[in-house]
Design an enzyme around this catalytic site. Structure first.
Site, short mmCIF file in Angstrom:
data_model
loop_
_atom_site.label_atom_id
_atom_site.label_comp_id
_atom_site.label_asym_id
_atom_site.label_seq_id
_atom_site.Cartn_x
_atom_site.Cartn_y
_atom_site.Cartn_z
N CYS A 2 0.70 -1.16 0.00
CA CYS A 2 -0.01 -0.07 0.00
C CYS A 2 0.91 1.35 0.00
CB CYS A 2 -0.95 0.02 1.10
SG CYS A 2 -1.87 -1.44 1.28
N ARG A 27 3.16 0.57 -6.64
CA ARG A 27 3.06 -0.33 -5.48
C ARG A 27 2.11 -1.38 -5.72
NH1 ARG A 27 5.42 0.82 -0.19
NH2 ARG A 27 7.26 2.38 -0.56
N TRP A 74 -4.04 -2.08 -1.19
CA TRP A 74 -4.00 -3.39 -1.97
C TRP A 74 -4.58 -4.46 -1.02
CZ3 TRP A 74 -1.15 -8.31 -1.04
CH2 TRP A 74 -1.06 -9.17 -2.34
N ASN A 98 -0.42 0.72 5.89
CA ASN A 98 0.40 -0.40 5.24
C ASN A 98 0.76 -1.41 5.87
OD1 ASN A 98 1.83 -1.77 3.28
ND2 ASN A 98 3.46 -0.41 3.06
N GLY A 99 0.08 -2.60 5.77
CA GLY A 99 0.90 -3.84 6.43
C GLY A 99 -0.38 -4.56 7.06
N GLU A 480 12.57 -17.06 -15.12
CA GLU A 480 12.27 -15.43 -15.08
C GLU A 480 11.32 -15.20 -16.33
OE1 GLU A 480 11.87 -11.24 -14.70
OE2 GLU A 480 11.99 -13.19 -13.28
N LYS A 484 7.43 -13.78 -15.84
CA LYS A 484 7.03 -12.46 -16.53
C LYS A 484 5.76 -12.53 -17.33
CE LYS A 484 9.66 -9.40 -15.21
NZ LYS A 484 9.58 -10.08 -14.00
N GLU A 487 2.85 -13.15 -14.73
CA GLU A 487 2.40 -12.10 -13.87
C GLU A 487 1.64 -11.08 -14.86
OE1 GLU A 487 6.38 -10.54 -11.05
OE2 GLU A 487 6.68 -10.72 -13.10
N HIS A 503 11.91 -35.80 -18.07
CA HIS A 503 11.36 -36.25 -16.68
C HIS A 503 10.15 -35.71 -16.31
CE1 HIS A 503 15.37 -38.07 -15.82
NE2 HIS A 503 15.92 -37.16 -16.80
N LYS A 603 4.32 -4.13 -5.83
CA LYS A 603 5.72 -4.05 -6.31
C LYS A 603 6.60 -4.25 -4.92
CE LYS A 603 8.91 -2.43 -8.86
NZ LYS A 603 9.36 -3.14 -10.07
#
Length: 608
Positions: A2, A27, A74, A98-99, A480, A484, A487, A503, A603
């Site tokens: 947040c 964020r 958020w 925030n938290g 990665e 991406k 995301e 495998h 973020k």
């Protein structure tokens, strides 16, 4: 996570609050709100969704108060509705947070028994009612906050305003970052320097456990034991950055294209261009010759940077490396050996799990080194050594330029380690440094593949699943690349070591399955070609990222071959990251997703 802003202003602050919240959009958020104090009246405006919705509310019903707080939320507790949006308030106090308050249920039950009436599903509202419970008993705002803070269990940053106290703003932090901004006849609180940059470049960061009482002229900081303390006053460079999209459609596109420049800036900090020698920006407090093992810890994209660095340290410095995601490391309680080295990687420098892992390593006597993009962050301040990246503010939630700048720092550090341990000669160092110096130019060349990648993305957007394959340092880059794509396009993707194809993952291959193969021409290229043959035999659609020699030697029909500039394979991930990022970006654009602020993501993850 947040975003928080608080202003003690000389005029109406609502517009300033919203402008600062726009700078904190990176964020991630799903609702927003502001509260201001006008005379003895606290009033709020809140809205679900983007800040434009909050701006519309403020046009319909303006706020004229000179003291205020704002928040981008958020959702953690409760849906992203207007009723759950911050600020939360009683008649006497409003708060933004925030938290996560871990013990909010027991606090809420206790407060409800005392007569408090809750209107939201959030954990944050208990903070307002807890502070209010002391205010209605006659406590001053400072006394009420002082009494409430020890009862909150969890990680948080808080900002409060109080009815009948137009010259007062109180903030507190435990785990989540919070900064003070100093103005002339004005004072500010913010989640970071970017939020405060429009108003001031003079800031202080609260240490963990601190709380602060601000008036328009002064600020008194108290530590966790309620003793008045001084914190360093810094000049922030955040206002020198243009945090806008320039000519790009999205911040992510801008940040992908900034990589040759910012990676070059980072390179210049770590390499003496004239002598082609690594020149770290500070003397290390340890000798790599005495390091028996390196532990690398990070989360998300930063952990993949660490995975690539594992190959580099082991190959160039001949030192064993153990890699952990921070959320596992902190609870696995691994045995650590005093005086070994622990490296922590974080764009924000505030990642909660990584910070906890750092503290665990410090408690066991390890040397601690952090690679961060915010040198004044908590992880940086608590590390023995800080090696900053020079990526500048990264606004897009999906990391791009921070990742490649992290790789540049880690590459330079691995060369320095190899030289210190006698694993590299002067000639080896010169050759490797020369390869690093070429990276910005090669990245710029890689950006020239964008039209081809954009065309490919139209086909990829029609798929539901994608595989990424690679060997050596290309394997972490495959991980990665899959991350991406997941995301920002929401397409399911998985990364695998190419040798693992038989495998299990080969069972998924059919004519509908695109397989992205990251394969510079190197010592394992022929092995990767054999894996591509296995994919082709089953009708899989191969997307090959390689160099000219690799394209010529592959001899396999691919859907698309993206040809990248010739270069030594060891540092190739920094260059090959560019088309990997572009592929995810353009696929997401075709899909119509929110590229810069993808759903459910933030973020900086400053809580568990």
């Amino acid at each position: 996570m947040c975003g928080i802003i608080g202003i003690l202003g000389r005029g109406p602050v609502a517009e300033q609050l919203v402008d600062s919240l726009k700078r904190l959009e990176y964020r991630g958020y799903d609702s927003a709100g502001v509260a201001t104090l006008e005379g003895d009246h606290l009033d709020r405006r809140r809205a679900e969704g983007k800040l434009k919705n909050l701006e519309a509310r403020l046009r319909e019903a303006p706020l004229k108060g000179h003291t205020g707080i704002g928040h981008t939320r958020w959702a953690t507790h409760g849906k992203p509705t207007e009723g759950n949006a911050h600020p939360h308030a009683t008649d006497n106090v409003a708060v933004v947070h925030n938290g996560i308050i871990e013990n909010f249920r027991e606090l809420r039950q206790r407060l409800e028994k005392g007569g408090a009436k809750f209107t939201s599903e959030t954990d944050t509202e208990v903070i307002a009612h807890l502070v209010n419970s002391y205010l209605i008993k006659g406590a001053s705002p400072q006394e009420a906050v002082k009494a409430a803070l020890p009862q909150l269990r969890g990680a948080f940053a808080l900002a409060f305003v109080f009815r009948n106290h137009g010259d007062l703003l109180i903030g507190a932090r435990r785990g989540s970052p919070l900064a003070i901004g100093y103005g002339k006849g004005e004072m500010y609180l913010g989640s970071d320097a970017i939020a405060l940059a429009p108003f001031t470049d003079t800031i202080s960061y609260l240490d963990d456990g601190d709380w602060v009482v601000l008036t328009r002229e002064t600020g008194v900081i108290y530590d966790a034991q309620n003793a008045a303390v001084n914190r360093e006053v810094l000049k922030s460079g955040a206002s020198s950055f243009l945090v806008d999209k320039a000519n790009y459609r999205h911040f992510m596109a801008k940040e992908i294209h900034e990589q040759p420049e910012v990676v070059g800036h980072t390179l210049a900090r770590y390499v003496d261009m004239a002598t082609e020698r690594v020149s770290l920006p500070q003397k290390l407090p340890f000798d790599f010759k005495n390091i028996q093992r390196i532990s690398i810890t990070a989360c998300g994209t930063a952990s993949y940077a660490g995975y690539i660095a594992k190959y580099w340290f082991e190959r160039l410095a001949r030192v064993p490396v153990e890699l952990d995601v921070a959320s596992e490391f902190r609870y696995r309680e691994p045995p650590l050996h005093k005086n070994d080295l622990a490296i922590f990687i974080s764009q924000s420098g505030e990642t909660a799990d990584t910070l906890a892992a750092l503290r665990y390593a410090k408690s066991h006597g390890l040397h601690t080194l952090s690679v961060v993009n915010v040198p004044t962050s908590t992880i940086a301040r608590e590390s023995e050594t800080v090696l900053p990246t020079l990526a500048g503010p990264e606004i897009g939630v999906a990391s791009t330029k921070a990742f490649t700048c992290q790789l540049m720092v880690l590459a330079a550090l691995s060369v320095a380690a190899g030289k210190a341990r006698g694993a590299l000669s002067d000639a080896d160092e010169t050759k490797l440094v020369h390869a690093l110096i070429e990276i910005p130019r090669l990245m710029a060349s890689a950006l020239a593949t964008e039209p081809q990648v954009e065309k490919l993305a139209r086909d990829l957007s029609k798929c539901t699943d994608v595989l990424y394959l690679g060997r050596g340092t290309s394997y972490p880059l495959a991980l990665e690349g899959a991350l991406k794509l997941k995301e920002i396009s929401y397409i399911h993707a998985e990364g695998y070591a190419a040798g693992e194809l038989k495998h299990g993952p080969i069972a998924l291959i059919d004519e509908k399955m695109p397989v992205v193969v990251i394969a510079p021409y190197d010592q394992v290229f022929e092995k990767t070609v054999s894996n591509m043959q296995e994919v082709a035999a089953r009708g899989g659609q191969i997307i090959l990222m390689t160099d000219a020699k690799g394209a010529a030697e592959a001899t396999i029909q691919s859907l698309v071959t993206i040809v990248l500039p010739d270069m030594g394979a060891i540092f190739a991930p920094m260059v090959y990251a560019v088309p990997v990022q572009l592929l995810a970006y353009h696929t997401a654009v075709v899909m119509g997703t929110d590229v810069d602020q993808p759903r459910n993501l933030a973020k900086s993850v400053t809580v568990e």
